[in-house]
Write a protein that holds these residues in place. Structure first.
Motif, PDB file in Angstrom:
ATOM      1  N   LEU A  47       0.820  -1.216   0.000  1.00  0.00           N
ATOM      2  CA  LEU A  47       0.000   0.000   0.000  1.00  0.00           C
ATOM      3  C   LEU A  47       0.856   1.270   0.000  1.00  0.00           C
ATOM      4  N   ALA A  48       2.016   1.196   0.658  1.00  0.00           N
ATOM      5  CA  ALA A  48       2.883   2.375   0.731  1.00  0.00           C
ATOM      6  C   ALA A  48       3.777   2.518  -0.497  1.00  0.00           C
ATOM      7  N   GLY A  49       4.001   1.455  -1.218  1.00  0.00           N
ATOM      8  CA  GLY A  49       4.945   1.436  -2.335  1.00  0.00           C
ATOM      9  C   GLY A  49       4.790   2.527  -3.367  1.00  0.00           C
ATOM     10  N   PRO A  50       3.588   2.748  -3.889  1.00  0.00           N
ATOM     11  CA  PRO A  50       3.440   3.789  -4.912  1.00  0.00           C
ATOM     12  C   PRO A  50       3.762   5.192  -4.403  1.00  0.00           C
ATOM     13  N   LYS A  51       3.706   5.401  -3.092  1.00  0.00           N
ATOM     14  CA  LYS A  51       3.985   6.723  -2.521  1.00  0.00           C
ATOM     15  C   LYS A  51       5.477   6.945  -2.279  1.00  0.00           C
ATOM     16  N   LEU A  52       6.253   5.867  -2.293  1.00  0.00           N
ATOM     17  CA  LEU A  52       7.687   5.980  -2.032  1.00  0.00           C
ATOM     18  C   LEU A  52       8.393   6.576  -3.241  1.00  0.00           C
ATOM     19  N   THR A  53       9.324   7.466  -2.983  1.00  0.00           N
ATOM     20  CA  THR A  53      10.065   8.083  -4.080  1.00  0.00           C
ATOM     21  C   THR A  53      11.307   7.295  -4.448  1.00  0.00           C
ATOM     22  N   ASP A  54      11.868   6.573  -3.475  1.00  0.00           N
ATOM     23  CA  ASP A  54      13.092   5.811  -3.717  1.00  0.00           C
ATOM     24  C   ASP A  54      12.881   4.378  -3.257  1.00  0.00           C
ATOM     25  N   HIS A  55      13.054   3.430  -4.150  1.00  0.00           N
ATOM     26  CA  HIS A  55      12.857   2.016  -3.833  1.00  0.00           C
ATOM     27  C   HIS A  55      14.181   1.277  -3.667  1.00  0.00           C
ATOM     28  N   SER A  56      15.285   2.002  -3.557  1.00  0.00           N
ATOM     29  CA  SER A  56      16.590   1.334  -3.486  1.00  0.00           C
ATOM     30  C   SER A  56      16.787   0.543  -2.195  1.00  0.00           C
ATOM     31  N   GLY A  57      16.221   0.986  -1.090  1.00  0.00           N
ATOM     32  CA  GLY A  57      16.370   0.278   0.179  1.00  0.00           C
ATOM     33  C   GLY A  57      15.094  -0.420   0.598  1.00  0.00           C
ATOM     34  N   ILE A  58      14.365  -0.940  -0.375  1.00  0.00           N
ATOM     35  CA  ILE A  58      13.038  -1.482  -0.119  1.00  0.00           C
ATOM     36  C   ILE A  58      13.068  -2.716   0.779  1.00  0.00           C
ATOM     37  N   GLU A  59      14.115  -3.545   0.685  1.00  0.00           N
ATOM     38  CA  GLU A  59      14.201  -4.743   1.532  1.00  0.00           C
ATOM     39  C   GLU A  59      14.391  -4.357   2.997  1.00  0.00           C
ATOM     40  N   GLY A  60      15.209  -3.351   3.245  1.00  0.00           N
ATOM     41  CA  GLY A  60      15.386  -2.868   4.608  1.00  0.00           C
ATOM     42  C   GLY A  60      14.105  -2.256   5.150  1.00  0.00           C
ATOM     43  N   TYR A  61      13.383  -1.569   4.287  1.00  0.00           N
ATOM     44  CA  TYR A  61      12.109  -0.975   4.684  1.00  0.00           C
ATOM     45  C   TYR A  61      11.103  -2.072   5.028  1.00  0.00           C
ATOM     46  N   LEU A  62      11.089  -3.143   4.240  1.00  0.00           N
ATOM     47  CA  LEU A  62      10.205  -4.280   4.523  1.00  0.00           C
ATOM     48  C   LEU A  62      10.563  -4.907   5.868  1.00  0.00           C
ATOM     49  N   GLN A  63      11.845  -5.062   6.134  1.00  0.00           N
ATOM     50  CA  GLN A  63      12.267  -5.633   7.410  1.00  0.00           C
ATOM     51  C   GLN A  63      11.850  -4.729   8.568  1.00  0.00           C
ATOM     52  N   GLN A  64      11.959  -3.439   8.374  1.00  0.00           N
ATOM     53  CA  GLN A  64      11.536  -2.481   9.395  1.00  0.00           C
ATOM     54  C   GLN A  64      10.032  -2.612   9.649  1.00  0.00           C
ATOM     55  N   ILE A  65       9.255  -2.724   8.607  1.00  0.00           N
ATOM     56  CA  ILE A  65       7.808  -2.896   8.751  1.00  0.00           C
ATOM     57  C   ILE A  65       7.509  -4.208   9.481  1.00  0.00           C
ATOM     58  N   LEU A  66       8.225  -5.268   9.128  1.00  0.00           N
ATOM     59  CA  LEU A  66       8.016  -6.569   9.756  1.00  0.00           C
ATOM     60  C   LEU A  66       8.263  -6.508  11.262  1.00  0.00           C
ATOM     61  N   VAL A  67       9.370  -5.929  11.664  1.00  0.00           N
ATOM     62  CA  VAL A  67       9.712  -5.843  13.083  1.00  0.00           C
ATOM     63  C   VAL A  67       8.714  -4.971  13.829  1.00  0.00           C
ATOM     64  N   ARG A  68       8.367  -3.844  13.255  1.00  0.00           N
ATOM     65  CA  ARG A  68       7.415  -2.950  13.928  1.00  0.00           C
ATOM     66  C   ARG A  68       6.028  -3.573  14.015  1.00  0.00           C
ATOM     67  N   THR A  69       5.643  -4.334  13.010  1.00  0.00           N
ATOM     68  CA  THR A  69       4.359  -5.025  13.050  1.00  0.00           C
ATOM     69  C   THR A  69       4.367  -6.083  14.146  1.00  0.00           C
ATOM     70  N   PHE A  70       5.460  -6.820  14.260  1.00  0.00           N
ATOM     71  CA  PHE A  70       5.594  -7.825  15.318  1.00  0.00           C
ATOM     72  C   PHE A  70       5.477  -7.184  16.698  1.00  0.00           C
ATOM     73  N   ILE A  71       6.222  -6.119  16.921  1.00  0.00           N
ATOM     74  CA  ILE A  71       6.202  -5.466  18.240  1.00  0.00           C
ATOM     75  C   ILE A  71       4.815  -4.876  18.524  1.00  0.00           C
ATOM     76  N   ALA A  72       4.187  -4.278  17.535  1.00  0.00           N
ATOM     77  CA  ALA A  72       2.845  -3.716  17.726  1.00  0.00           C
ATOM     78  C   ALA A  72       1.842  -4.807  18.059  1.00  0.00           C
ATOM     79  N   GLU A  73       1.955  -5.954  17.397  1.00  0.00           N
ATOM     80  CA  GLU A  73       1.054  -7.072  17.688  1.00  0.00           C
ATOM     81  C   GLU A  73       1.241  -7.560  19.113  1.00  0.00           C
ATOM     82  N   ARG A  74       2.471  -7.611  19.578  1.00  0.00           N
ATOM     83  CA  ARG A  74       2.742  -8.059  20.943  1.00  0.00           C
ATOM     84  C   ARG A  74       2.161  -7.102  21.961  1.00  0.00           C
ATOM     85  N   ARG A  75       2.184  -5.839  21.662  1.00  0.00           N
ATOM     86  CA  ARG A  75       1.617  -4.846  22.588  1.00  0.00           C
ATOM     87  C   ARG A  75       0.093  -4.892  22.573  1.00  0.00           C
ATOM     88  N   ARG A  76      -0.458  -5.092  21.396  1.00  0.00           N
ATOM     89  CA  ARG A  76      -1.899  -4.999  21.210  1.00  0.00           C
ATOM     90  C   ARG A  76      -2.632  -6.254  21.673  1.00  0.00           C
TER      91      ARG A  76
END
Length: 169
Positions: A47-76
């Motif tokens: 969903l965020a992809g089309p809004k991104l201006t630079d896709h060069s670090g997309i794998e790192g961004y995906l990993q960041q989303i994964l970790v933050r989603t995991f932590i948010a799920e644990r809190r929620r």
């Protein structure tokens, strides 16, 4: 733009799905929750992809989303934690020589979510302190202190009789 992003996203999914799935498993402790967290992370990225201006670090961004989603799920969602019952669980088949890995896994799965995420990213995925800090959205000092506390907690849970050289590391 949408067709280009769909193609790029499909290639990213094919390239990263298995490694991200295993990272999610290491953090979550079970495949079902790992699949849910991974699916949410890929959806958020899509969903965020089309809004991104630079896709060069997309794998790192995906990993960041994964970790933050995991932590948010644990809190929620607190109800996902283990519940005590009178019945013993079904026995688990253990491959020869895997007992030590299961002991480490059990100790790791009982740790706080943030410490577990730091240890998985830092020592399993072999990320630098800076990369872990980026993935977690925190400072490098926080990563260092969480690594130290996490390793200390892990050593305490494993006990002094556990020899890490038995793991083949």
């Amino acid at each position: 733009m949408t067709l280009n992003w769909d193609s790029e996203f499909t290639q990213l999914y094919d390239r990263c799905n298995e490694s991200m799935r295993f990272t999610a498993f290491l953090m979550c402790g079970n495949w079902h929750e790992a699949e849910d967290v991974l699916q949410s992370a890929f959806l958020k990225l899509y969903l965020a992809g089309p809004k991104l201006t630079d896709h060069s670090g997309i794998e790192g961004y995906l990993q960041q989303i994964l970790v933050r989603t995991f932590i948010a799920e644990r809190r929620r969602v607190r109800w996902r934690r283990e519940k005590l019952t009178d019945a013993l669980p079904d026995s688990l088949f253990v491959a020869p020589g895997a007992e030590d890995g299961l002991v480490v896994w059990e100790a790791l799965s009982s740790m706080p979510a943030r410490q577990r995420a730091v240890l998985v990213l830092r020592y399993w995925n072999d990320l630098s302190v800076e990369d872990v800090a980026t993935a977690l959205g925190c400072s490098t000092g926080t990563v260092k202190s969480q690594s130290s506390k996490g390793l200390q907690t892990l050593r305490h849970k494993l006990g002094p009789e556990f020899d890490p050289s038995r793991l083949g590391t």
